[in-house]
Design an enzyme around this catalytic site. Structure first.
Site, short mmCIF file in Angstrom:
data_model
loop_
_atom_site.label_atom_id
_atom_site.label_comp_id
_atom_site.label_asym_id
_atom_site.label_seq_id
_atom_site.Cartn_x
_atom_site.Cartn_y
_atom_site.Cartn_z
N SER A 107 10.99 -12.87 -4.98
CA SER A 107 12.28 -12.53 -5.59
C SER A 107 13.42 -13.11 -4.77
O SER A 107 13.30 -13.29 -3.56
CB SER A 107 12.42 -11.00 -5.68
OG SER A 107 13.77 -10.61 -5.85
N CYS A 134 0.83 -1.19 0.00
CA CYS A 134 0.00 0.00 0.00
C CYS A 134 0.87 1.25 0.00
O CYS A 134 2.09 1.19 -0.06
CB CYS A 134 -0.91 0.00 1.22
SG CYS A 134 -1.90 -1.50 1.40
#
Length: 608
Positions: free
Chosen positions: A362, A2
């Site tokens: 990742s 966010c």
């Protein structure tokens, strides 16, 4: 993931709603799913939130979120990966929950344990919590600095946000930091805590800022500090604990109510994440990779080797020079803070968005923890410099006058540690060269660098010292920050299992000679997972996830470079020399790109 922003005025100035909404909505890309705001006029507290729904996609996860009694309000960016464990503990104490979100867990954990609750969180997060009853406000940031949180304290107020562009939305003519180009041309990024804006700083990792709203008294303190130790002294125990904590980390990072995938580069770290994730997701796992026309940069061969051991839904994306050119303007806008890195993450996130994913895992962090960089072997030679006297080290300044670029770098060794070692390994331009490029004095450059006080443990063994250096300077200042802004530009969350708090605690507690081997990069990690990692992946020469920037920038020609230099207050004569050296293959592309970025991302240009 966010975007959060807020204004707190203990001098009781009236807060304009439209100012808060400007700050919030300039970060709409960080949270396109929902938005909200909270203003307490009596306390002069205003909080704004943009939501990207990952956990609990319903309206019950709306923010700002208020406790049932209305005394605590929270705006939050990130993920708490152990929220299910904390929620169970709170339920056992009699708490009930209205949602399945981790946001509500933070609220109720604070109600139960106060600020000690922050020590329990394992995740990537930045949040602001307003305790109306106690008249306190907290800003907090995760243990590794994965999520950014900027703040500015003035005589009468505190302003904070997830990106610095929110500060120029608050005040379009916010004064610039006069040292920002020095930092960019020296480091290739803005080193924490500094930004391009004056008096706007990054909150330190694992820290909280506590503000007494009534008096304005505030303090910043560490609530989570992970130190190196020698607790694990047996290789068998080390292998077992690394195997268990990493596997559990990947499992935690796969928790999501929105589509999630794994980015597969073809290196050890991303391959391992994909293979471990495959044991949990099996036929539901989604993976993606990037390939290039320039075969010497493409890792497609290694990606295919890993994919043969899995059963994932895989998409390959070809990124070309035209894609780079067509996205340049948006890349510069996405940077928020200038950097020579991040373009690779920009395209990863763009491809993930096109693939319908909201989050990707990742391999970032594996090289720093387990010794994947060349710096872990080069330190053997550099370590001898530590014992030289100051007068002898000052002789390294003479290397500034060398006509060969790689020899100039040795002038960094005349500086104090740890920056001397770091800049020799990763610096862009030396102080004298920066002064020539910007038309300032060498003293101006040195004064700016001396303002930095990196949190590096000096009394460590060689390999742990490098691990600390790479983690707290390169990874935190450049890789993590760039990953955040570039991925959020596409409203995609990037998760980093290697930076799980439990895993870092485990790796930092392993005796150095067990963890690192000179002849085998990432020895401990590879051995712990040799049963699933293909030998072709573990024995290949390290390439790193690198785009063909050298080729692409040369194909762009001098036009882009000259256009940037003309806007950026850069010494044109020296810039021409840099370009010619680059064309002849004598210097790295990052030196050219740093000049381009210095002009293209200067605060006034970005505002325009």
């Amino acid at each position: 993931m966010c975007g959060i922003a807020g204004i707190i005025c203990w001098d009781r100035q009236k807060i304009e709603e439209d100012v808060l909404l400007r700050m919030r909505d300039v970060m709409t890309h960080r949270g396109p799913d929902d938005s909200g705001f909270y203003i307490n006029e009596r306390k002069s507290v205003a909080l704004g939130h943009r939501r990207l729904s990952i956990i609990d996609l319903s309206s019950l996860g709306h923010q700002p979120m208020l406790a049932e009694d209305g005394n605590v309000c929270l705006v939050y960016n990130g993920e708490i990966y152990n929220f299910l464990d904390i929620r169970k503990e709170l339920r056992d104490k009699g708490y009930t929950f209205n949602s399945t979100s981790d946001t509500e867990v933070i609220l109720k954990a604070y109600q139960e344990w106060g600020e000690q609750a922050f020590e329990r969180f394992n995740g990537m997060y930045a949040f602001c919590l307003h305790d109306k009853k106690e008249d306190l406000l907290y800003l907090a940031r995760d243990h590794a600095g994965i999520k950014p949180l900027y703040y500015s304290l003035t005589k009468g107020n505190l302003i904070f946000a997830s990106e610095t562009k929110a500060f120029t939305a608050f005040h379009p003519h916010w004064e610039k930091n006069s040292d920002w180009k020095i930092y960019l041309l020296t480091f290739g990024h803005m080193p924490e805590p500094f930004t391009t804006l004056n008096n706007v700083f990054m909150l330190p990792q694992g820290s909280l800022l506590r503000l007494d709203i009534e008096t304005g008294k505030h303090e910043i303190m560490k609530f989570n500090q992970i130190n190196f130790s020698q607790k694990i002294i047996n290789e068998k125990d080390a292998l077992e604990q690394v195997r268990d904590t990493f596997t559990e980390s990947v499992k935690r990072h796969l928790i999501s109510d929105a589509p999630i995938g794994v980015f597969l580069s073809g290196g050890i770290d991303s391959s391992l994440i994909a293979l471990v994730a495959n044991t949990y997701q099996k036929e539901n796992l989604r993976t993606l990779s990037i390939i290039f026309d320039e075969k010497e940069y493409s890792e497609e061969t290694y990606q295919d080797i890993v994919l043969k051991k899995m059963n994932s839904h895989h998409h390959k994306y070809l990124v070309t020079e035209n894609d780079f050119t067509n996205n340049l303007e948006n890349i510069f806008q996405a940077m928020d803070q200038p950097t020579i890195d991040g373009v690779n993450t920009y395209f990863i996130a763009k491809c993930a968005k096109e693939d319908g994913l909201k989050a990707v895992l990742s391999g970032l962090g594996g090289d720093e923890l387990f010794g994947g960089y060349s710096s872990f072997t080069r330190i053997d030679h550099l370590w001898k410099v530590k014992w030289l006297s100051k007068n002898i080290r000052n002789l390294f300044k003479l290397s500034e006058f060398s006509g060969i670029d790689k020899f100039k770098r040795f002038s960094f060794l005349s500086m104090q540690e740890p920056l001397s070692f770091y800049l020799l390994l990763r610096g862009i331009y030396t102080p004298k060269t920066v002064s020539v490029i910007l038309g300032c004095s060498v003293n101006d450059v040195q004064k700016a660098i001396k303002k930095l006080n990196p949190d590096i443990h000096q009394h460590l063994g060689k390999q742990n010292f490098v691990s600390c250096l790479e983690t707290n300077l390169y990874m935190k200042n450049q890789l993590l920050r760039d990953t955040d802004v570039m991925s959020m530009r596409h409203s995609v969350e990037v998760r980093v299992p290697f930076l799980d708090r439990k895993l870092i605690e485990t790796v930092f507690s392993i005796r150095e000679d067990i963890k690192f081997r000179k002849d085998i990069p990432k020895f401990l990690l590879v051995k712990a997972f040799e049963h699933i990692l293909p030998e072709e992946i573990t024995t290949r020469k390290k390439q790193g996830f690198t785009f063909p920037f050298d080729v692409w920038i040369k194909k762009q020609g001098k036009g882009l470079f000259e256009n940037a230099v003309s806007k950026g207050g850069i010494n044109k004569k020296y810039a021409d020399r840099v370009w010619n050296e680059f064309q002849q293959g004598n210097i790295h592309w990052s030196k050219v790109w740093a000049m381009v970025v210095a002009a293209a991302t200067c605060p006034s240009t970005m505002n325009n």
